[in-house]
Design a protein around this motif. Structure first.
Motif, short mmCIF file in Angstrom:
data_model
loop_
_atom_site.label_atom_id
_atom_site.label_comp_id
_atom_site.label_asym_id
_atom_site.label_seq_id
_atom_site.Cartn_x
_atom_site.Cartn_y
_atom_site.Cartn_z
N HIS A 197 0.91 -1.14 -0.16
CA HIS A 197 -0.04 0.13 -0.08
C HIS A 197 0.98 1.24 -0.09
N HIS A 236 3.88 6.93 6.05
CA HIS A 236 2.86 7.43 6.48
C HIS A 236 2.24 6.50 7.52
N ASP A 237 2.39 5.26 7.11
CA ASP A 237 1.71 4.15 7.95
C ASP A 237 2.48 3.42 8.79
N ASP A 261 -3.01 8.61 -0.75
CA ASP A 261 -3.36 7.56 0.01
C ASP A 261 -4.78 7.00 -0.17
MG MG Z 1 -2.40 4.52 4.25
#
Ligand code: MG
Length: 404
Positions: free
Chosen positions: A66, A95-96, A201
């Motif tokens: 992702h 970001h994750d 995203d």
């Molecule tokens: Mg994400």
């Protein structure tokens, strides 16, 4: 390539928390990206759930794939808008990093466990990973990333956590989550590069969750016909390639539809944002932060993307089969949290040392150490630890369709 005047320029970065000499060949944002890719938290993303649990099939997205898709979409738009591609890539890949095992189920469970101790927010946790939890450098904790990368990672933050962050770093990454004050009484936006990552995203997960949802058999192409954004491109594909209506053609119809959807959203963001930039005409990156959100979909695409999100929420994320496995995952997180908080010696060595060094009465600080440990776990590590410590097997059976 030449950056637009409103792009983040590494030469004008607000810098790192701990001063470091510049690198001979790389900009600060390239260096941030490299540090993220080499971090332990980044490698763990490969075994963390996006929607489907990691053991449910080898072809589903994980947090890692992702993040790579978000980086690809973000860089593609950044290049066209002359924004800083390296910064977009760094933010997208990080970001994750703070996501728990087991996706949103794991996060909700950990947030419940932490309710009395300040809660758990995955965006804030991503910042904790790069600011505190990675232990790789002799002189500081964390990766010591540039302000602009950290600002992009902290996508959301509650007011109470923002206050705590602001106290440690006045005027820093949490400022924009506090009520506006002073002469600049405008709510600050993050950089355009950070705004772009948020949209990338959304575009990425909307598209890949359709793909994974159909692959799993939990949603069907027939059901998706109620989603305008999907159906219009499905019809376009069929008009040009009528043979793809034949089931023997496999998933080519799905893939071509998703590809068209992705392109349309990317071109829409580029066109709508170019209009906003022409209107606001920010002279530099700071003016862009003061100009309100500039990275956007057109009104019509925003409506269609939101409708797709609602469809996925109702039909995939709330699907009984997904809910059932995620309920089991929540139990794993709750059991682990309780075990570790009651006996911090059971934590992995480094975390145990951190917890045991705290005053026994400071339950909130101890709970934070436990949350940091659990949040860092991969799905399979959490499952194994749970089995080892409780003797209970995690009952999640692989989806039959996913094994094909
Ligand atoms: Mg994400």
């Amino acid at each position: 390539m030449t950056l637009a005047p409103f792009a983040c320029d590494p030469v004008r970065t607000r810098g790192r928390r701990f001063a470091e000499a510049t690198a001979p060949t790389r900009t600060d944002y390239q260096r941030d990206r490299d540090r993220i890719v080499h971090s332990s938290a980044f490698r763990r993303l490969v075994y963390k759930t996006q929607v489907f649990l990691n053991h449910e099939g080898d072809l589903f997205r994980t947090r890692l794939t992702h993040s790579l898709e978000v980086a690809q979409l973000g860089r593609s738009v950044a290049r066209t808008l002359a924004l800083n591609e390296d910064l977009v890539e760094a933010i997208a890949l990080a970001h994750d990093l703070g996501h728990t095992p087991f996706g949103h189920a794991g996060q909700d469970a950990l947030n419940d466990c932490m309710a009395a101790y300040g809660g758990f927010e995955h965006n804030l946790q991503s910042l904790r990973v790069v600011d505190e939890l990675e232990e790789r450098y002799p002189d500081f904790n964390g990766l010591n990333l540039s302000f602009e990368t950290r600002e992009g990672i902290l996508k959301h933050c509650s007011a109470s956590n923002a206050q705590a962050l602001e106290a440690r770093e006045p005027g820093g990454v949490a400022q924009r989550f506090l009520p506006p004050s002073g002469p600049d009484a405008l709510r600050l936006q993050p950089s355009l590069e950070a705004q772009l990552c948020n949209l990338a995203d959304e575009i990425a997960y909307n598209a890949h969750d359709i793909d994974d949802g159909v692959r799993s058999g939990l949603i069907t192409l027939e059901q998706l016909r109620e989603v305008e954004l999907f159906e219009s491109f499905r019809l376009e594909t069929l008009a040009q390639h009528p043979q793809l209506g034949d089931a023997a053609q496999g998933r080519r119809l799905l893939y071509d539809t998703i590809r068209r959807m992705l392109s349309a959203q990317v071109y829409d963001v580029i066109a709508a944002t170019q209009q906003e930039l022409a209107r606001a005409a920010p002279g530099d990156a700071h003016q862009a932060r003061l100009a309100g959100p500039l990275l956007r979909f057109s009104v019509d695409m925003r409506r269609q993307s939101s409708a797709l999100k609602r469809f996925l929420y109702q039909n995939l994320y709330r699907h009984p089969q997904v809910v059932q496995t995620t309920d089991q995952a929540k139990q794993v997180v709750r059991d682990l949290f309780e075990l570790f908080l009651n006996d911090p010696k059971m934590l992995q060595a480094g975390f145990a040392a951190r917890a045991l060094a705290l005053p026994a009465a400071d339950r909130a600080a101890q709970a934070r150490v436990v949350a940091d440990y659990i949040a860092g776990m991969t799905d399979r590590f959490a499952t194994r630890e749970h089995q080892r410590l409780t003797g209970k097997a995690f009952g999640g059976e692989p989806l039959k369709s996913a094994l094909i």
